[in-house]
Design an enzyme around this catalytic site. Structure first.
Site, PDB file in Angstrom:
ATOM      1  N   TRP A 101     -26.177  17.015  17.030  1.00 42.91           N
ATOM      2  CA  TRP A 101     -25.219  17.223  18.018  1.00 42.91           C
ATOM      3  C   TRP A 101     -24.005  16.235  18.243  1.00 42.91           C
ATOM      4  O   TRP A 101     -22.671  16.425  18.366  1.00 42.91           O
ATOM      5  CB  TRP A 101     -25.679  17.890  19.076  1.00 42.91           C
ATOM      6  CG  TRP A 101     -26.423  19.320  18.741  1.00 42.91           C
ATOM      7  CD1 TRP A 101     -27.645  19.467  18.188  1.00 42.91           C
ATOM      8  CD2 TRP A 101     -25.416  20.496  18.662  1.00 42.91           C
ATOM      9  NE1 TRP A 101     -27.768  20.873  18.091  1.00 42.91           N
ATOM     10  CE2 TRP A 101     -26.376  21.408  18.100  1.00 42.91           C
ATOM     11  CE3 TRP A 101     -24.292  20.862  18.731  1.00 42.91           C
ATOM     12  CZ2 TRP A 101     -26.023  22.721  17.830  1.00 42.91           C
ATOM     13  CZ3 TRP A 101     -23.983  22.266  18.591  1.00 42.91           C
ATOM     14  CH2 TRP A 101     -24.901  23.159  17.963  1.00 42.91           C
ATOM     15  N   ASP A 175     -23.760  16.215  26.795  1.00 44.55           N
ATOM     16  CA  ASP A 175     -23.859  17.648  26.296  1.00 44.55           C
ATOM     17  C   ASP A 175     -25.574  17.792  26.560  1.00 44.55           C
ATOM     18  O   ASP A 175     -26.280  17.119  25.982  1.00 44.55           O
ATOM     19  CB  ASP A 175     -23.737  17.361  24.855  1.00 44.55           C
ATOM     20  CG  ASP A 175     -24.328  18.818  24.126  1.00 44.55           C
ATOM     21  OD1 ASP A 175     -24.931  19.593  24.919  1.00 44.55           O
ATOM     22  OD2 ASP A 175     -24.185  18.992  22.892  1.00 44.55           O
ATOM     23  N   LYS A 199     -30.655  28.095  25.773  1.00 46.14           N
ATOM     24  CA  LYS A 199     -31.809  27.532  25.740  1.00 46.14           C
ATOM     25  C   LYS A 199     -32.508  27.725  27.001  1.00 46.14           C
ATOM     26  O   LYS A 199     -33.621  28.225  27.223  1.00 46.14           O
ATOM     27  CB  LYS A 199     -31.657  26.145  25.439  1.00 46.14           C
ATOM     28  CG  LYS A 199     -31.296  25.694  23.840  1.00 46.14           C
ATOM     29  CD  LYS A 199     -29.810  25.402  23.757  1.00 46.14           C
ATOM     30  CE  LYS A 199     -29.609  24.742  22.474  1.00 46.14           C
ATOM     31  NZ  LYS A 199     -29.829  25.413  21.165  1.00 46.14           N
TER      32      LYS A 199
END
Lengths: 363, 363
Positions: A101, A175, A199
């Site tokens: 990511w 993030d 999530k």
């Protein structure tokens, strides 16, 4: 009702109570005669839903008053562009690359600024974090970006770095998509945090951005209005029509989190769940997790069968026991158990029990 | 069950059957043990949902095979930037300004290209369309943009212009947010169509883009990956995590539309509903619609009470009869009845009946 346990990395398991309430209210929210899906975002009913959702989340995450809390769209991948469009000033931003990511974030940011890699742990197979003392920071980066929990690689910061102590005045961007609300955030070390909701917060299609007030005025002229933080903030996340139903569901999750005892209680449970699963992996001769112990993720636990020929049998047997979506990300293979807030301890116990039985049978 | 009638301009009324099915399937979709919200977008269950949704919508709208159908995020306001980022090449794009939405589109596009106004009907109070023969098109615009139904002003194209017949080879871009699926689209005249889902398709947070294949390769380098049409198309709308639950609900709406007889049947009903309401307005001494008759919207019917002092009483009485969200947009005042596909004829009959009673009482 006996639901299976869902280990998906996202979109992911939701609290059963939240789903039941959403089903019960689907045709008529609180006597309004409307589904939440049918409400004008400018009306008083949805206004109440959005205001409560923001207040509950602010309370849960203990977000200080000099940060704005924004509900946006596009998920983490869109934020990889939206953050540099808003914060980079077209100058240099630093990236700490510790997995898939943060790597994507750096690549996307290079469209809008000079993306400097302050550290990169790829040579370890993304199984570790880089010591902040070893980071090669730029002289005056517009911001420093890291992914505080790498969903694919299962690497998590147990504490956020203190940039000031490293002699760097730049804001830290995190993030936190895949571990938001699983543990407290030290906002004194953060300038901006973003995360897709799918999530730990709610349905896919909702993005959370928490941004410090002094960072609202730096957007590049090419930043689309709908994604300009100041515009979104000035319009209380309603400059464009927000994803109303997703905000409503997230709001139900926030109320569920409060009933569970808030983030501290969730963190305690998450520690227990993670210790149980990593313990089972480490004590086995069949399963293997390659991440350094001090930075293993409490949320996303990738693991491998030492005999990869057993993968299909493992997944098929898991499914038979109601243990769903355990296949690892295609880029790394193996297995991955995502054990988010809404995955109860019983789910981890069932997984560990299955893993032992499977090992006994095939070991 | 007796639900009120909801005239919201968007998010808007949904078919009751769709809401009932969504409620029934909330905790367990088709025996999967999962809510649709909990499914990985890469799994076979959601794959089936997304594939069917796309196929059903393609069939309903009769989208030719040389167009891609994309599910995106951000709504119409985000597309105001995303379209020029993808199509303008930084050159000149032409805008036909016939209301609030096309005006916003032109303003936003000016960040990325030269936005040339080929026509502007603001001097009429946005109560008319400009005859295409009168448009002042640029020599070689990258594209020509129009809003085929202006939600706020209630102005609708009854036929799309034929740019080729005007000597213009550029692709036509239409914002069809508020009348998509209410009538057929002549795709031979269109290069790209976009719309937020929250009027006729499903929940807010989902954006539909239909784009001709030859337009996929024109994006500016500053276009965010998550919003680059070619990237989205190459990844079947799953480059970033799509708004899965919204796609599922939209898919239920598409199946409902097919059961109703498809777009032709919806159009016939929409004509009947619109004639009933405009007829009631035109035959009254109290109510007034200012839009030229040949371009009145079948979806969004703004109207005024000649005595504006009665506005609050009108709205309060409507609410008592279960006629919700009739207040006009703040920028134009008065009333607005949005009578989308999912608003049954009985809702328009109830509104007309109330309007007559109110006029008799206050006239």
């Amino acid at each position: 009702m006996n639901r299976p346990f869902n280990f998906s990395a996202g979109p992911a398991v939701m609290p059963e109570e939240v789903l039941a309430q959403a089903a019960a209210e689907m045709l008529d929210w609180h006597g309004s005669g409307m589904s939440v899906m049918e409400m004008s975002h400018r009306g008083k009913e949805f206004g109440q839903i959005a205001t409560e959702a923001e207040a509950d989340l602010r309370e849960l995450l203990e977000v200080p008053s000099h940060f704005k809390l924004l509900f946006m769209q596009g998920g983490g991948l869109a934020e990889n562009a939206i953050v540099p469009l808003n914060l980079s000033r077209g100058e240099t931003a630093d990236f700490v690359v510790t997995g898939s990511w943060s790597q994507k974030s750096a690549q996307e940011a290079a469209r809008y600024c000079t993306a400097h890699e302050a550290a990169n742990t790829q040579s370890s197979g993304f199984t570790m974090l880089a010591d902040p003392a070893s980071w090669q920071l730029s002289k005056q980066p517009a911001y420093v970006h890291l992914c505080s929990n790498e969903t694919i690689n299962g690497v998590e910061y147990q504490a956020l770095p203190n940039l000031k102590a490293l002699g760097c005045d730049a804001p830290l961007v995190i993030d936190f998509s895949s571990h938001v609300a699983s543990r407290p955030v030290d906002w004194s070390r953060v300038g901006l945090a973003f995360g897709g909701a799918q999530k730990n917060l709610g349905p896919a299609g909702l993005t959370l951005v928490v941004v410090r007030d002094d960072l609202l005025d730096r957007a590049l002229p090419i930043c689309p209005s709908a994604f300009t933080y100041k515009t979104v903030a000035d319009n209380a996340s309603m400059y464009n029509t927000p994803p109303t139903y997703s905000i409503y569901i997230a709001g139900l999750v926030f109320k569920w989190l409060k009933r569970q005892g808030g983030i501290a209680a969730m963190e305690a449970r998450n520690i227990t769940k993670a210790e149980l699963l990593y313990g089972a992996i480490d004590s086995s001769a069949l399963y293997l997790n390659r991440v350094e112990k001090h930075c293993r993720s409490r949320m996303n636990v990738p693991f491998y069968l030492r005999d990869e020929a057993l993968n299909d049998a493992f997944l098929a047997g898991a499914r038979e026991r109601g243990l769903l979506q355990l296949k690892g990300h295609k880029s790394v293979g193996g297995m991955r158990a995502s054990i988010y807030n809404a995955l109860p301890i019983e789910g981890v116990q069932a997984l560990v029990s299955y893993m032992r039985d499977f090992e006994a049978q095939h070991g």
